[in-house]
Enzyme design. Structure first.
Site, PDB file in Angstrom:
ATOM      1  N   GLU A 168      31.612   8.308 -16.998  1.00 18.50           N
ATOM      2  CA  GLU A 168      32.349   8.844 -18.146  1.00 18.50           C
ATOM      3  C   GLU A 168      31.403   9.799 -18.865  1.00 18.50           C
ATOM      4  O   GLU A 168      30.314   9.403 -19.253  1.00 18.50           O
ATOM      5  CB  GLU A 168      32.793   7.711 -19.052  1.00 18.50           C
ATOM      6  CG  GLU A 168      33.744   6.784 -18.319  1.00 18.50           C
ATOM      7  CD  GLU A 168      34.139   5.591 -19.136  1.00 18.50           C
ATOM      8  OE1 GLU A 168      34.675   5.808 -20.221  1.00 18.50           O
ATOM      9  OE2 GLU A 168      33.893   4.471 -18.689  1.00 18.50           O
ATOM     10  N   CYS A 184      32.203  11.629 -27.813  1.00 24.22           N
ATOM     11  CA  CYS A 184      32.693  12.393 -26.670  1.00 24.22           C
ATOM     12  C   CYS A 184      34.078  12.941 -26.981  1.00 24.22           C
ATOM     13  O   CYS A 184      34.491  13.964 -26.468  1.00 24.22           O
ATOM     14  CB  CYS A 184      32.730  11.513 -25.433  1.00 24.22           C
ATOM     15  SG  CYS A 184      33.660  10.008 -25.689  1.00 24.22           S
TER      16      CYS A 184
END
Ligand code: NDP
Length: 515
Positions: free
Chosen positions: A286, A320
């Site tokens: 990720e 993020c």
């Protein structure tokens, strides 16, 4: 064991006087613990190392929050041996029992919630609510993955053919490495570890160096929960020194990584090369984002401005999922920009140990320098309309910064800055806005503010991101509610916190028995 239906933890309301004063007390007591040394935890034993990682307070870098063991290859080897030994029995431990350990960790975290919040305020500069949201997410992950492990343990019944009994069951992979980032130092670290362990695997957890004291606090809790020796191993160390060794090691069965694109791609490449092992390493990645919010002429501009500011500057833009691009259609561009600037000017910045400060410091000197370099680049790519400066010369504080008139292909509109820098992009119409939205190599989060039904449909159909939000902020995905993970260079779309996630830590065995 009776297991109640999964429910998300509520984040603490620090406006409540009781919660506020408890947090103030805890911050004081945690501060008294500064400067202590924390060990690695391998095969059920706390292990000291010669070298240490010194972790600092980014609000006041002369303060050492703590020293954490820095493992070398020899400790890593000990941990692999312990993890593989433990795997032999952990893989056969009933899922309900594995889950019960996770539920215990969740309870212990809940008890130590204020303490974990306080460590995050000091070690990574989160405000109280952001810190508590981080702990709440970790608790959710433990409770959710425990339940998911039980669900997966039942396998499924495939179609049957005469004369045979056919079954599919899921079995774990083996011993693996968990490598989290520093920005959700409790939530992501706990969640990746919990998913791996719940599925019957054993783990070497290497925390991010910047947040290694928090990592050690979580390790204390896993230790207290009493997992069999070797199931959970805490192996702190520098990513650049120890990372490749863990990834390339033939004893590594899987790698669960969350972090930057650069490191993620390196892990992907190194893990792909056979190195004497007989399996293909499972790699779960990720990575970063260049997340955008599109605003059209029908939108509620006040709601949009609010959502943009919270998404762009919450945790100093170091998420993020943070909004780093606003794409506004021409007719409302100026009005929206004025509203966003106005709201951003009201943000209180300073030492997050004081409740009133909503924005704290960025994580490190290195991060601050990188962000300031991007601000300089931005000055040639757009018009600086807010912020742009470091605040003071002690902590790593940077003003919320906005550039207007940025082109969709500018560097500050394409590269992940991971700080409080927002690029405003003008689109001539909605079609162009969609094109700009999809015009980066990332595909993590994004959203739109619009009241038009036809536009909402287009947003759902055409915005190419793993996590899409309509008429709300684009951060703060909830475990079990909004499974999280991105497309393209944002990662392998693992959908953490969703029903598909545990499958990544399992393999399916199909069994046909002639009867
Ligand atoms: P980094 O990529 O710098 O570090 C992540 C982890 O990788 C750390 O534990 C680090 O250790 C380790 N590491 C560094 N080098 C190596 C290596 N060669 N081999 C193995 N491991 C290594 O990211 P940050 O911690 O700075 O986190 C920020 C990034 O994470 C941003 O890009 C953000 O977008 C992304 N992120 C993505 C999320 C998602 O769900 N998609 C969620 C949260 C963050 P050390 O600290 O010791 O260097």
């Amino acid at each position: 064991m009776k297991i109640e239906k999964f429910k998300n933890m509520e984040v603490l309301d620090f406006k409540s006087p009781a919660n506020k004063s408890r947090m103030e007390e805890t911050l004081k007591s945690v501060k008294k613990e500064f400067g202590k040394t924390y060990k690695a935890f391998i095969g059920g034993k706390w292990i000291d190392t010669k070298d240490k990682i010194a972790s600092i307070n980014p609000s006041n870098p002369s303060e050492i929050v703590g020293y954490v063991a820095s493992c070398t290859q020899s400790e890593a080897e000990m941990a692999f041996d312990a993890a593989w030994k433990a795997f032999e029995s952990w893989k056969n431990t009933r899922a309900t029992e594995r889950a019960s350990y996770l539920f215990k960790v969740a309870k212990l975290m809940e008890e130590r919630r204020y303490e974990l919040d306080s460590w995050m305020v000091y070690e990574v500069g989160k405000n109280w609510t952001e810190a508590d949201g981080d702990v709440a997410e970790a608790i959710d992950a433990l409770n959710y993955y425990g339940r998911e492990a039980i669900r997966y343990s039942k396998g499924y019944k495939p179609y049957q053919v005469p004369g045979e009994k056919n079954d599919v069951k899921y079995i774990p992979l083996g011993a693996g490495v968990v490598i989290p980032p520093w920005n959700f130092p409790v939530a992501i670290l706990t969640a990746m570890t919990a998913a791996a362990i719940a599925s019957g695997n054993t783990v070497l957890l290497k925390p991010a160096s910047i947040s290694s004291v928090i990592g050690a606090k979580v390790a204390e809790i896993f230790c207290e929960a009493g997992f069999p020796d070797g199931v959970f191993n805490f192996v702190p160390g520098s990513g650049s020194k120890l990372g490749d060794y863990l990834v390339e090691n033939p004893k590594t069965r899987f790698i669960a990584f969350t972090g930057s694109k650069e490191v993620g791609l390196r892990i992907n490449e190194l893990a792909a090369k056979p190195n004497g092992q007989k399996w293909i390493k499972r790699v779960i990645l990720e990575m970063g984002g260049k997340d955008a919010i599109v605003v059209d002429e029908s939108a509620d501009l006040d709601a949009a401005a609010e959502g943009i500011v919270v998404s762009a500057f919450g945790n100093q833009g170091q998420k993020c999922s943070a909004c780093s691009r606003v794409i506004a259609v021409d007719s409302i561009y100026d009005k929206l920009l004025a509203k966003v600037i106005d709201r951003s000017k009201k943000i209180k910045i300073g030492d997050p140990s004081k409740f009133e400060n909503w924005m704290g410091p960025v994580s490190s000197d290195e991060a601050m320098k990188k962000i300031m370099r991007y601000i300089e680049i931005g000055k040639n790519e757009g018009k600086l309309v807010l912020g742009g400066k470091r605040i003071g010369d002690t902590g790593f504080f940077i003003e919320p910064t906005i550039f207007s008139e940025v082109k969709g292909n500018a560097r500050i509109a394409q590269e992940e800055i991971f700080g409080p820098v927002l690029a405003f992009i003008r689109a001539k119409d909605f079609d162009e806005a969609v094109e700009i939205f999809n015009g980066t190599e990332y595909g993590l989060t994004g959203g739109a503010y619009t009241k038009r039904k036809d536009r909402i449909k287009r947003v759902k159909d055409e915005f190419y991101v793993g996590n899409l939000y309509i008429n709300r902020k684009i951060t703060g995905a909830l475990i079990g509610v909004q499974p999280f993970g991105g497309f393209n260079m944002s990662g392998t779309d693992s959908k953490a916190g969703g029903r598909d996630y545990l499958l990544l830590f399992l393999q399916a065995k199909s069994i046909a028995e002639r009867i």
